[in-house]
Design a protein around this motif. Sequence first.
Motif, PDB file in Angstrom:
ATOM      1  N   ASP A 194       8.574   1.647   4.856  1.00 23.19           N
ATOM      2  CA  ASP A 194       8.600   1.246   3.531  1.00 23.19           C
ATOM      3  C   ASP A 194       9.317   0.148   3.617  1.00 23.19           C
ATOM      4  O   ASP A 194      10.433  -0.412   3.561  1.00 23.19           O
ATOM      5  N   VAL A 195       8.354  -0.849   4.712  1.00 24.42           N
ATOM      6  CA  VAL A 195       8.431  -2.645   4.675  1.00 24.42           C
ATOM      7  C   VAL A 195       8.196  -2.551   3.102  1.00 24.42           C
ATOM      8  O   VAL A 195       7.211  -2.688   2.629  1.00 24.42           O
ATOM      9  N   ALA A 196       9.642  -3.514   2.695  1.00 23.73           N
ATOM     10  CA  ALA A 196       9.979  -4.354   1.969  1.00 23.73           C
ATOM     11  C   ALA A 196      10.473  -4.704   1.789  1.00 23.73           C
ATOM     12  O   ALA A 196      11.955  -5.186   2.677  1.00 23.73           O
ATOM     13  N   ILE A 210      16.018  -5.084   9.865  1.00 21.03           N
ATOM     14  CA  ILE A 210      15.345  -3.895   9.165  1.00 21.03           C
ATOM     15  C   ILE A 210      16.555  -3.106   8.904  1.00 21.03           C
ATOM     16  O   ILE A 210      16.818  -3.172   9.233  1.00 21.03           O
ATOM     17  N   GLY A 211      15.894  -2.566   7.839  1.00 20.01           N
ATOM     18  CA  GLY A 211      17.108  -1.659   7.264  1.00 20.01           C
ATOM     19  C   GLY A 211      16.307  -0.075   6.912  1.00 20.01           C
ATOM     20  O   GLY A 211      15.190  -0.441   6.581  1.00 20.01           O
ATOM     21  N   LYS A 236       2.599  -0.754  -4.219  1.00 17.19           N
ATOM     22  CA  LYS A 236       1.937  -1.938  -4.102  1.00 17.19           C
ATOM     23  C   LYS A 236       2.518  -2.562  -3.159  1.00 17.19           C
ATOM     24  O   LYS A 236       1.981  -3.608  -2.729  1.00 17.19           O
ATOM     25  N   TRP A 237       3.463  -1.982  -2.220  1.00 12.74           N
ATOM     26  CA  TRP A 237       3.329  -2.169  -0.431  1.00 12.74           C
ATOM     27  C   TRP A 237       2.494  -1.484   0.386  1.00 12.74           C
ATOM     28  O   TRP A 237       2.467  -2.025   1.213  1.00 12.74           O
ATOM     29  N   ALA A 256       2.289  -3.947   5.008  1.00 14.97           N
ATOM     30  CA  ALA A 256       3.748  -4.091   3.735  1.00 14.97           C
ATOM     31  C   ALA A 256       3.947  -5.192   4.307  1.00 14.97           C
ATOM     32  O   ALA A 256       4.399  -6.493   3.370  1.00 14.97           O
ATOM     33  N   PHE A 257       3.545  -6.014   5.219  1.00 15.74           N
ATOM     34  CA  PHE A 257       4.594  -7.297   5.805  1.00 15.74           C
ATOM     35  C   PHE A 257       3.701  -8.252   5.270  1.00 15.74           C
ATOM     36  O   PHE A 257       4.398  -9.194   5.392  1.00 15.74           O
TER      37      PHE A 257
END
Length: 333
Positions: A194-196, A210-211, A236-237, A256-257
């Motif tokens: 869930d990198v966003a 990062i959380g 969309k990620w 995603a990054f």
Amino acid sequence: KKNAANQYHEMPKRVDIWEIDRRNVDVYTNKKLGSGAFGAVYLGKLIGKTLASHDATSPLGVNLMRAENCEVAIKTLPESADEESKREFLREISLMKSIGYHERLVNMLACVTESEPCLLVVEYCSEGDLLEFLRKRCKYMMKLDEQGVNYTAPVEENDIDFTMIVTMKQLYMFAVQISYGLEYLSQKGFVHRDVAARNVLVGEGSSCKIGDFGLCRQIGKDEECYKSRGGRLPLKWMSPEAIRDYEFSTKSDVWAFGVLMFEIITLGGCPYPEWRAAEVLPNLEKGERMPQPDNCPDEIYSLMNSCWNMDTTRRPDFSLIRQRMATLLEDVT
Ligand code: ADE
């Protein structure tokens, strides 16, 4: 003469260095920071100090962080939560214990799991999440060009609130810091999933961490990816293979990054604003990608584009991304 069984009985009762007494955490229930997947996140205070110490290593062999009488963020699980949510919450806690301390992660400090309601105590990041930060605080961007200072927002000079200006250098800093955190996670065998920008938190001095490890999973030595079905997924990620086959790996975190880099450079822009959910995969498969934003330097666009390679093996890894970003940061004015 001692035998193995005796030795076992003589072992001291194992104490969980993370577990604290509920009285050692003051939850400010009127200061809600956000809502997690299960319950609310509150501001609070840690009273006394945690057993975990930064220079010691836990039984799991990871670095720990000591905290003492400081502001903290507290994730709560309401007593009304169902068994499934409780399992998920406890899974997140045990995963965070095994991740270990890193400067670029929102580190776990302590937990309360031996009685209900369960609490997860993490570092407090005073500036909130990166998406809000970019959208609210960074109204104007400052670029130095041949003419000198150039503001991207078409406003009168005297209308500018100078505390709201962000520089290109700061944006690069965000990307470098986040890539350090993701490099660490990937090297430890974790897939974040869930990198966003909404899941990056901003602390003192605009430093990013990062959380939200709610979707984070550890992958084994032999498998490269985590296969999951269902749940709330950030379409969309997600990379094509994650959308198509629910295949999550470090390579899908890299994809995603790339989207996160786009969010940073556009000061919190929406990816593919005109695409409906059902169009995302077919469009990506056709080779469509986000166009280069106006203010986006070629090197940055080229790096984010490489994260969006259909072929997972041709995407860069986080070490390469971190090195490249650090080099670009050195050269930015
Ligand atoms: N919202 C959710 N988690 C947070 C944290 N650790 N710090 C600040 N705001 C948050």
